[in-house]
Design a protein around this motif. Structure first.
Motif, PDB file in Angstrom:
ATOM      1  N   ALA A  60       0.836  -1.210   0.000  1.00 37.71           N
ATOM      2  CA  ALA A  60       0.000   0.000   0.000  1.00 37.71           C
ATOM      3  C   ALA A  60       0.868   1.257   0.000  1.00 37.71           C
ATOM      4  CB  ALA A  60      -0.931  -0.009   1.208  1.00 37.71           C
ATOM      5  N   ARG A  61       1.954   1.219   0.747  1.00 35.66           N
ATOM      6  CA  ARG A  61       2.850   2.388   0.793  1.00 35.66           C
ATOM      7  C   ARG A  61       3.631   2.569  -0.502  1.00 35.66           C
ATOM      8  NH1 ARG A  61       4.464  -0.086   5.821  1.00 35.66           N
ATOM      9  NH2 ARG A  61       3.124   0.743   7.455  1.00 35.66           N
ATOM     10  N   SER A  62       3.784   1.499  -1.258  1.00 31.71           N
ATOM     11  CA  SER A  62       4.580   1.567  -2.485  1.00 31.71           C
ATOM     12  C   SER A  62       3.821   2.118  -3.682  1.00 31.71           C
ATOM     13  CB  SER A  62       5.123   0.178  -2.841  1.00 31.71           C
ATOM     14  OG  SER A  62       4.096  -0.654  -3.351  1.00 31.71           O
ATOM     15  N   VAL A  63       2.499   2.221  -3.581  1.00 33.75           N
ATOM     16  CA  VAL A  63       1.703   2.751  -4.688  1.00 33.75           C
ATOM     17  C   VAL A  63       2.072   4.227  -4.855  1.00 33.75           C
ATOM     18  CG1 VAL A  63      -0.627   3.170  -5.552  1.00 33.75           C
ATOM     19  CG2 VAL A  63      -0.145   1.095  -4.227  1.00 33.75           C
ATOM     20  N   SER A  64       2.379   4.609  -6.082  1.00 27.15           N
ATOM     21  CA  SER A  64       2.850   5.974  -6.344  1.00 27.15           C
ATOM     22  C   SER A  64       1.763   7.006  -6.050  1.00 27.15           C
ATOM     23  CB  SER A  64       3.301   6.108  -7.801  1.00 27.15           C
ATOM     24  OG  SER A  64       2.175   6.104  -8.660  1.00 27.15           O
TER      25      SER A  64
END
Length: 144
Positions: free
Chosen positions: A46-50
């Motif tokens: 979730a944190r990696s979604v741009s």
């Protein structure tokens, strides 16, 4: 009489050990191997979604919400149902446009959600990652 009490104590100790063993076994069998915590793969995903993708995702959720007419139809991404093209790239469990959230991961007895705040309200437009079982943590993903 002393031997009888001794055997009762031993039997009680064995019962307690068996209970503890069963609880450990149940935890291993039914416990969550994926995880819904701060350091889980789901949270990292979730944190990696741009920020660009999150902005588009917010707009897509808003459009689906406004067109849903209050319906709470869920889109399960791990099923055979038709998935709208706007959401096909996501690695999540369920999208709920009528409820303004996405279930990122479902664990044994707790879940990880992305909440879309501000859709149809005067609140600030933002996406919040929410997780935790006893203490719920809310982490702002968008906008940063």
């Amino acid at each position: 009489m002393k031997k009888f009490v001794k055997y009762i104590v031993y039997a009680f100790a064995i019962l307690i050990l068996c209970f503890i063993g069963l609880m450990v076994l149940a935890g291993l069998m039914f416990g969550d191997s994926r995880g819904c915590g701060k350091d889980s793969e789901a949270a990292e995903y979730a944190r990696s979604v741009s920020q660009e993708r999150l902005a588009k995702l917010y707009k897509d959720m808003e459009i689906y919400y406004l067109n849903s007419e209050g319906e709470f139809d869920d889109i399960y991404l791990q099923s055979n149902q038709d998935i709208p093209i706007e959401f096909r790239d996501l690695e999540v469990v369920r999208i709920s446009p009528g409820r303004n959230h996405i279930m990122v991961e479902g664990c044994f007895d707790n879940y990880m959600y992305m909440y879309f705040r501000g859709i149809s309200t005067k609140e600030e437009k933002e996406i919040i990652l929410s997780y935790g079982e006893f203490e719920v943590i809310n982490e702002k993903l968008w906008p940063k």
